[in-house]
Design a protein around this motif. Structure first.
Motif, PDB file in Angstrom:
ATOM      1  N   GLY A 111       0.807  -1.203   0.000  1.00  0.00           N
ATOM      2  CA  GLY A 111       0.000   0.000   0.000  1.00  0.00           C
ATOM      3  C   GLY A 111       0.842   1.256   0.000  1.00  0.00           C
ATOM      4  N   LEU A 112       0.184   2.377  -0.178  1.00  0.00           N
ATOM      5  CA  LEU A 112       0.842   3.668  -0.225  1.00  0.00           C
ATOM      6  C   LEU A 112       1.267   4.141   1.168  1.00  0.00           C
ATOM      7  N   THR A 113       0.374   4.047   2.123  1.00  0.00           N
ATOM      8  CA  THR A 113       0.656   4.548   3.471  1.00  0.00           C
ATOM      9  C   THR A 113       1.115   3.467   4.435  1.00  0.00           C
ATOM     10  N   ALA A 114       0.953   2.209   4.064  1.00  0.00           N
ATOM     11  CA  ALA A 114       1.426   1.085   4.878  1.00  0.00           C
ATOM     12  C   ALA A 114       1.385  -0.175   4.023  1.00  0.00           C
ATOM     13  N   SER A 115       2.233  -1.119   4.365  1.00  0.00           N
ATOM     14  CA  SER A 115       2.238  -2.428   3.722  1.00  0.00           C
ATOM     15  C   SER A 115       2.312  -3.485   4.807  1.00  0.00           C
ATOM     16  N   VAL A 116       1.783  -4.655   4.497  1.00  0.00           N
ATOM     17  CA  VAL A 116       1.805  -5.763   5.441  1.00  0.00           C
ATOM     18  C   VAL A 116       2.333  -6.998   4.727  1.00  0.00           C
ATOM     19  N   VAL A 117       3.316  -7.636   5.340  1.00  0.00           N
ATOM     20  CA  VAL A 117       3.812  -8.921   4.881  1.00  0.00           C
ATOM     21  C   VAL A 117       3.288  -9.912   5.913  1.00  0.00           C
ATOM     22  N   ASP A 118       2.298 -10.690   5.513  1.00  0.00           N
ATOM     23  CA  ASP A 118       1.578 -11.554   6.451  1.00  0.00           C
ATOM     24  C   ASP A 118       2.056 -12.991   6.316  1.00  0.00           C
ATOM     25  N   GLY A 119       2.432 -13.552   7.446  1.00  0.00           N
ATOM     26  CA  GLY A 119       2.926 -14.919   7.452  1.00  0.00           C
ATOM     27  C   GLY A 119       2.010 -15.854   8.196  1.00  0.00           C
ATOM     28  N   GLY A 139       0.334 -18.074  11.081  1.00  0.00           N
ATOM     29  CA  GLY A 139       0.092 -17.824  12.499  1.00  0.00           C
ATOM     30  C   GLY A 139       0.138 -16.340  12.803  1.00  0.00           C
ATOM     31  N   ASP A 140       0.869 -16.000  13.859  1.00  0.00           N
ATOM     32  CA  ASP A 140       1.000 -14.600  14.264  1.00  0.00           C
ATOM     33  C   ASP A 140       2.199 -13.908  13.619  1.00  0.00           C
ATOM     34  N   SER A 141       2.871 -14.568  12.705  1.00  0.00           N
ATOM     35  CA  SER A 141       4.048 -13.986  12.057  1.00  0.00           C
ATOM     36  C   SER A 141       3.619 -12.919  11.056  1.00  0.00           C
ATOM     37  N   GLY A 142       4.357 -11.844  11.026  1.00  0.00           N
ATOM     38  CA  GLY A 142       4.054 -10.802  10.065  1.00  0.00           C
ATOM     39  C   GLY A 142       4.924  -9.582  10.272  1.00  0.00           C
ATOM     40  N   ILE A 143       4.837  -8.680   9.297  1.00  0.00           N
ATOM     41  CA  ILE A 143       5.622  -7.457   9.316  1.00  0.00           C
ATOM     42  C   ILE A 143       4.712  -6.315   8.875  1.00  0.00           C
ATOM     43  N   PHE A 144       4.655  -5.260   9.673  1.00  0.00           N
ATOM     44  CA  PHE A 144       3.931  -4.049   9.312  1.00  0.00           C
ATOM     45  C   PHE A 144       4.969  -3.017   8.915  1.00  0.00           C
ATOM     46  N   VAL A 145       4.853  -2.483   7.687  1.00  0.00           N
ATOM     47  CA  VAL A 145       5.829  -1.550   7.156  1.00  0.00           C
ATOM     48  C   VAL A 145       5.168  -0.189   6.973  1.00  0.00           C
ATOM     49  N   GLU A 146       5.706   0.800   7.654  1.00  0.00           N
ATOM     50  CA  GLU A 146       5.199   2.163   7.542  1.00  0.00           C
ATOM     51  C   GLU A 146       5.435   2.673   6.116  1.00  0.00           C
ATOM     52  N   GLY A 147       4.458   3.381   5.555  1.00  0.00           N
ATOM     53  CA  GLY A 147       4.540   3.868   4.176  1.00  0.00           C
ATOM     54  C   GLY A 147       5.028   5.296   4.064  1.00  0.00           C
ATOM     55  N   ILE A 148       4.608   5.965   2.996  1.00  0.00           N
ATOM     56  CA  ILE A 148       5.099   7.315   2.729  1.00  0.00           C
ATOM     57  C   ILE A 148       4.571   8.307   3.758  1.00  0.00           C
ATOM     58  N   ALA A 149       5.316   9.386   3.886  1.00  0.00           N
ATOM     59  CA  ALA A 149       4.933  10.438   4.834  1.00  0.00           C
ATOM     60  C   ALA A 149       4.703  11.766   4.126  1.00  0.00           C
ATOM     61  N   ARG A 150       5.257  11.901   2.918  1.00  0.00           N
ATOM     62  CA  ARG A 150       5.152  13.169   2.203  1.00  0.00           C
ATOM     63  C   ARG A 150       4.523  12.956   0.826  1.00  0.00           C
ATOM     64  N   PRO A 151       3.663  13.876   0.402  1.00  0.00           N
ATOM     65  CA  PRO A 151       3.004  13.735  -0.905  1.00  0.00           C
ATOM     66  C   PRO A 151       3.982  13.609  -2.070  1.00  0.00           C
ATOM     67  N   GLU A 152       5.150  14.213  -1.972  1.00  0.00           N
ATOM     68  CA  GLU A 152       6.110  14.143  -3.079  1.00  0.00           C
ATOM     69  C   GLU A 152       6.670  12.733  -3.284  1.00  0.00           C
ATOM     70  N   GLU A 153       6.453  11.842  -2.348  1.00  0.00           N
ATOM     71  CA  GLU A 153       6.890  10.449  -2.487  1.00  0.00           C
ATOM     72  C   GLU A 153       5.882   9.594  -3.260  1.00  0.00           C
ATOM     73  N   ALA A 154       4.677  10.112  -3.443  1.00  0.00           N
ATOM     74  CA  ALA A 154       3.572   9.307  -3.980  1.00  0.00           C
ATOM     75  C   ALA A 154       3.817   8.783  -5.387  1.00  0.00           C
ATOM     76  N   GLU A 155       4.315   9.610  -6.294  1.00  0.00           N
ATOM     77  CA  GLU A 155       4.483   9.179  -7.681  1.00  0.00           C
ATOM     78  C   GLU A 155       5.415   7.974  -7.792  1.00  0.00           C
ATOM     79  N   GLU A 156       6.548   8.057  -7.110  1.00  0.00           N
ATOM     80  CA  GLU A 156       7.508   6.946  -7.151  1.00  0.00           C
ATOM     81  C   GLU A 156       6.923   5.685  -6.519  1.00  0.00           C
ATOM     82  N   ARG A 157       6.210   5.838  -5.419  1.00  0.00           N
ATOM     83  CA  ARG A 157       5.617   4.672  -4.753  1.00  0.00           C
ATOM     84  C   ARG A 157       4.512   4.054  -5.602  1.00  0.00           C
ATOM     85  N   PHE A 158       3.690   4.888  -6.268  1.00  0.00           N
ATOM     86  CA  PHE A 158       2.661   4.346  -7.150  1.00  0.00           C
ATOM     87  C   PHE A 158       3.282   3.510  -8.261  1.00  0.00           C
ATOM     88  N   ALA A 159       4.393   3.966  -8.813  1.00  0.00           N
ATOM     89  CA  ALA A 159       5.088   3.190  -9.854  1.00  0.00           C
ATOM     90  C   ALA A 159       5.543   1.850  -9.292  1.00  0.00           C
TER      91      ALA A 159
END
Length: 128
Positions: A52-60, A62-82
């Motif tokens: 996702g744009l504002t967060a991503s989840v790598v779900d494994g 059972g209870d295994s998983g990783i929550f990844v914080e996404g973009i914080a500034r609008p200028e990052e959006a174009e590169e992340r969308f690509a």
């Protein structure tokens, strides 16, 4: 218990297959040691990726998983969308968990070192 990765410890690399590089010294339960088969990362069985744009989840399993914080500034959006479009085209991404902010362009060295964890993680299909 899911692991939290702040945005400064996440890198998004473009290429034939997109790569999500996560820096953490924490052991991630059930995430396999990074291995290659004919130069391609092995799949992470039982894992899935919701990118996702504002967060991503790598779900494994059972209870295994990783929550990844996404973009914080609008200028990052174009590169992340690509990058997100590349994930959609590839059907997932290579997720690499390493213990330092070092180069990750030599997959063979990462696999031989035995320290990196991860592999190809299929994406959860998003609906628009």
């Amino acid at each position: 218990m899911p692991l939290y990765i702040p945005r400064e410890d996440a890198g998004y690399l473009a290429g034939a297959v997109p790569v999500l590089v996560l820096v953490s010294t924490e052991q991630i339960e059930r995430l396999p040691v990074f291995r290659l088969d004919a130069g391609r990362p092995l799949p992470c069985e039982g894992w899935q990726f919701l990118a996702g744009l504002t967060a991503s989840v790598v779900d494994g399993p059972g209870d295994s998983g990783i929550f990844v914080e996404g973009i914080a500034r609008p200028e990052e959006a174009e590169e992340r969308f690509a990058w997100l479009e590349a994930v959609d085209r590839s059907g997932g991404a290579v997720v690499l968990v390493v213990d330092s902010h070092s180069a990750v362009d030599d997959w063979a060295a990462l696999a031989d070192g035995g320290k990196a964890r991860g592999g190809f993680v299929p994406a959860v299909q998003r609906t628009d």
